[in-house]
Design a protein around this motif. Structure first.
Motif, PDB file in Angstrom:
ATOM      1  N   THR A  54       0.923  -4.066  -1.772  1.00 15.11           N
ATOM      2  CA  THR A  54       1.184  -4.563  -0.342  1.00 15.11           C
ATOM      3  C   THR A  54       0.518  -5.930   0.146  1.00 15.11           C
ATOM      4  N   VAL A  55      -0.872  -6.107  -0.408  1.00 18.07           N
ATOM      5  CA  VAL A  55      -1.575  -7.289   0.129  1.00 18.07           C
ATOM      6  C   VAL A  55      -0.684  -8.487  -0.502  1.00 18.07           C
ATOM      7  N   GLY A  56      -0.387  -8.242  -2.013  1.00 14.73           N
ATOM      8  CA  GLY A  56       0.133  -9.291  -2.494  1.00 14.73           C
ATOM      9  C   GLY A  56       1.439  -9.852  -2.052  1.00 14.73           C
ATOM     10  N   ALA A  57       2.084  -8.820  -1.408  1.00  8.47           N
ATOM     11  CA  ALA A  57       3.576  -8.989  -0.791  1.00  8.47           C
ATOM     12  C   ALA A  57       3.111  -9.852   0.341  1.00  8.47           C
ATOM     13  N   GLY A  58       2.179  -9.546   1.114  1.00  8.69           N
ATOM     14  CA  GLY A  58       1.960 -10.470   2.317  1.00  8.69           C
ATOM     15  C   GLY A  58       1.416 -11.739   1.830  1.00  8.69           C
ATOM     16  N   LEU A  66      -1.412 -17.473  -4.858  1.00 13.70           N
ATOM     17  CA  LEU A  66      -2.548 -16.092  -4.815  1.00 13.70           C
ATOM     18  C   LEU A  66      -1.757 -15.052  -4.904  1.00 13.70           C
ATOM     19  N   GLY A  67      -0.331 -14.953  -4.429  1.00 17.35           N
ATOM     20  CA  GLY A  67       0.543 -13.762  -4.671  1.00 17.35           C
ATOM     21  C   GLY A  67       0.515 -13.482  -6.194  1.00 17.35           C
ATOM     22  N   VAL A  68       0.693 -14.374  -6.924  1.00 19.17           N
ATOM     23  CA  VAL A  68       1.061 -14.218  -8.448  1.00 19.17           C
ATOM     24  C   VAL A  68      -0.195 -13.804  -8.923  1.00 19.17           C
TER      25      VAL A  68
END
Length: 188
Positions: A54-58, A66-68
């Motif tokens: 969930t944090v990665g999606a945001g 950063l998401g990667v």
């Protein structure tokens, strides 16, 4: 893909699959993983990986690199949870077939234990697969060498998840062996 990215992909696959095999093959890890502490650790790693997804999606909407990185971390944590659960399933399966330790019986007992008694094995592998796939796809359009390297490692993680799915019997059709299931239930 460049030769370096291929090396990262194969290296990531071999490292994850090899670490998983080593953990499941180690008696101490197996006995710890089947204990209540090991089961708790599996749940903790799985929940942490799900929260990080969930944090990665945001984070991806704000900063794609950063998401990667976060998605690759999700895959790694979830894969670790799957390995711990698989080690617990292996411990129970080996105890269940101690009196008749044929290879086929051990494999069927392991498949049953991972599907029924240690469901986190499959759930965590699915979460790891999702994390690695999203990381690899998002990194596929990157021009930054570090992000591309993480994406290549994530492709190796996808291959390790596919190997894990095969190891826990996801791709094997067929019904359960009643005597093996009874043995596993008694040993649990």
């Amino acid at each position: 893909m460049s030769a370096t990215e291929w090396a990262f992909t194969v290296g990531g696959w071999v490292a994850l699959a090899g670490a998983g095999y080593a953990a499941v093959a180690t008696r101490g890890v197996r006995s710890w993983a089947s204990s209540s502490t090991g089961r708790w650790s599996t749940r903790l790693l799985g929940v942490l990986a799900a929260l990080l997804l969930t944090v990665g999606a945001g984070a991806f909407s704000v900063s794609p690199p950063l998401g990667v990185y976060i998605f690759a971390l999700v895959g790694t944590l979830a894969f670790a949870a799957a390995v711990v659960a698989a080690a617990g399933a292996a411990d129970v399966a080996l105890a269940a077939v101690a009196d008749r330790p044929s290879f086929g019986r051990r494999v069927r007992a392991f498949w049953y234990a991972s599907a029924v008694r240690f469901r986190a094995t499959r759930y965590a592998l699915v979460l790891a697969f999702v994390g690695f796939v999203v990381s690899a796809v998002a990194a596929g359009v990157a021009v930054d060498p570090l992000v591309s390297a993480v994406g290549a490692l994530a492709v190796g993680g996808v291959l390790a998840c596919a190997t894990g799915f095969a190891a826990v019997g996801v791709f094997v059709p067929g019904r359960r062996n009643k005597t093996v299931a009874d043995d596993v239930e008694r040993a649990s």
